[in-house]
Design an enzyme around this catalytic site. Structure first.
Site, short mmCIF file in Angstrom:
data_model
loop_
_atom_site.label_atom_id
_atom_site.label_comp_id
_atom_site.label_asym_id
_atom_site.label_seq_id
_atom_site.Cartn_x
_atom_site.Cartn_y
_atom_site.Cartn_z
N ASP A 17 40.14 45.20 42.04
CA ASP A 17 41.18 44.51 42.79
C ASP A 17 40.59 43.43 43.71
OD1 ASP A 17 43.77 43.96 43.55
OD2 ASP A 17 43.89 45.57 45.02
N ASN A 65 51.87 45.11 36.24
CA ASN A 65 51.39 43.72 36.31
C ASN A 65 52.25 42.74 35.49
OD1 ASN A 65 47.89 44.71 36.58
ND2 ASN A 65 49.28 44.07 38.22
C1 IPE Z 1 45.96 47.44 40.25
O1 IPE Z 1 45.87 46.28 41.03
C2 IPE Z 1 45.93 47.05 38.79
C3 IPE Z 1 44.66 46.52 38.30
C4 IPE Z 1 43.55 46.44 38.93
C5 IPE Z 1 44.69 46.08 36.92
P1 IPE Z 1 47.17 45.60 41.65
O2 IPE Z 1 46.70 44.45 42.45
O3 IPE Z 1 48.15 45.30 40.58
O4 IPE Z 1 47.73 46.76 42.57
P2 IPE Z 1 48.86 46.80 43.70
O5 IPE Z 1 50.15 46.59 43.02
O6 IPE Z 1 48.54 45.75 44.69
O7 IPE Z 1 48.73 48.17 44.27
C1 IPE Z 2 42.98 42.35 40.28
O1 IPE Z 2 43.06 41.33 41.19
C2 IPE Z 2 43.22 41.90 38.86
C3 IPE Z 2 44.48 42.37 38.27
C4 IPE Z 2 45.37 43.15 38.84
C5 IPE Z 2 44.76 41.94 36.91
P1 IPE Z 2 44.44 40.83 41.79
O2 IPE Z 2 44.96 39.76 40.92
O3 IPE Z 2 45.35 41.98 42.01
O4 IPE Z 2 43.98 40.22 43.18
P2 IPE Z 2 44.72 40.30 44.57
O5 IPE Z 2 45.03 41.75 44.84
O6 IPE Z 2 45.96 39.47 44.43
O7 IPE Z 2 43.75 39.73 45.55
MG MG Z 3 45.69 43.20 43.58
#
Ligand code: IPE
Ligand code: IPE
Ligand code: MG
Length: 242
Positions: A17, A65
């Protein structure tokens, strides 16, 4: 360097993340953050294999997602496709097997087709199993498993009395994987976000402040060292363990 070479977690699961925040802080697009995140994934896969981790599961795309802007979802699928194409040789050369968990029928056809090829081409590799969680959500997985079990009960294939932990395990996407020993989440968020809820019932949790594109081998080593300093009691007392 990792001081203790024994007691390596058999199964590490990572919630990668922070790509978006990493990019935003640099005035870059979210996609550039995801691309940089891919570099971390590459490094962590290599290091895990080198350290003797047998199973590594990476949360790459959740069932939630899909709610992101279509453009971001499309670019993530492209990035997955390109990464699979560029890394196939590396996986083969390093004796790493690729598998997936999640409902991949929703992943674009062209990506899914190549994904199946990579899984197939690496299926006899046995140094480490790398599992990508794609369109994965624990609740979806549990619903799917309950449906399958209910169906078997209805058709007299199994009796209600046969439903136990092992039977449920066999109906999860992770049926071939052991329980999670160490779950890591980067970016400072302290939540599980629907990842491996059943499988991490007794996992040690490690929350890193690093955003995923900054998470490198040294941070993985800190997480493993943290894990090695924990006492895993599984409900017993400390005295019973010695
Ligand atoms: C969790 O990250 C999913 C992945 C790392 C693929 P998110 O960024 O989607 O999680 P939330 O929704 O903020 O908890
Ligand atoms: C994790 O990084 C990747 C996926 C969930 C695919 P994020 O895209 O969630 O990054 P933040 O949380 O917005 O910084
Ligand atoms: Mg995230």
């Amino acid at each position: 360097m990792l001081k203790e070479k024994t007691n390596i977690p058999n199964h590490i699961a990572i919630i990668m993340d922070g790509n978006g925040r990493w990019a935003k802080s640099r005035g870059l697009t979210r996609h550039q953050g995801h691309k940089e995140g891919k570099e971390s994934a590459k490094e962590i896969v290599k290091t895990c294999a080198k350290l003797g981790v047998k199973n590594l599961t990476l949360f790459a795309f959740s069932t939630e997602n899909w709610k992101r802007p279509k453009k971001e979802v499309d670019l993530l699928m492209d990035l997955l496709h390109n990464s699979l194409m560029s890394e196939l040789k590396e996986l083969k050369d390093n004796n790493i097997r690729l598998t997936t968990i999640g409902d991949i029928s929703k992943i674009p056809f062209i990506v899914r087709t190549f994904l199946k090829k990579v899984c197939d081409d690496t299926k006899n590799n046995n140094l480490m199993t790398l599992t990508l969680a794609l369109n994965y959500g624990s609740r979806d997985e549990i619903i799917n498993s309950v449906k399958n079990i209910a169906d078997k009960v209805k058709n007299n294939i199994i009796s209600v009395e046969k439903i136990d932990e092992s039977l449920i395990n066999q109906h999860l996407y992770t049926r071939k994987l052991p329980d999670v020993d160490l779950m890591i989440r980067t970016s400072g968020e302290k939540r599980i976000s629907n990842f491996l809820l059943w499988q991490s019932a007794y996992a040690e949790l490690h929350f890193s402040e690093e955003l995923w594109p900054d998470f490198k081998s040294e941070h993985l080593i800190s997480a493993i060292t943290d894990y090695q300093n924990r006492e895993r009691r599984f409900g017993k007392t400390s005295e019973q363990l010695t």
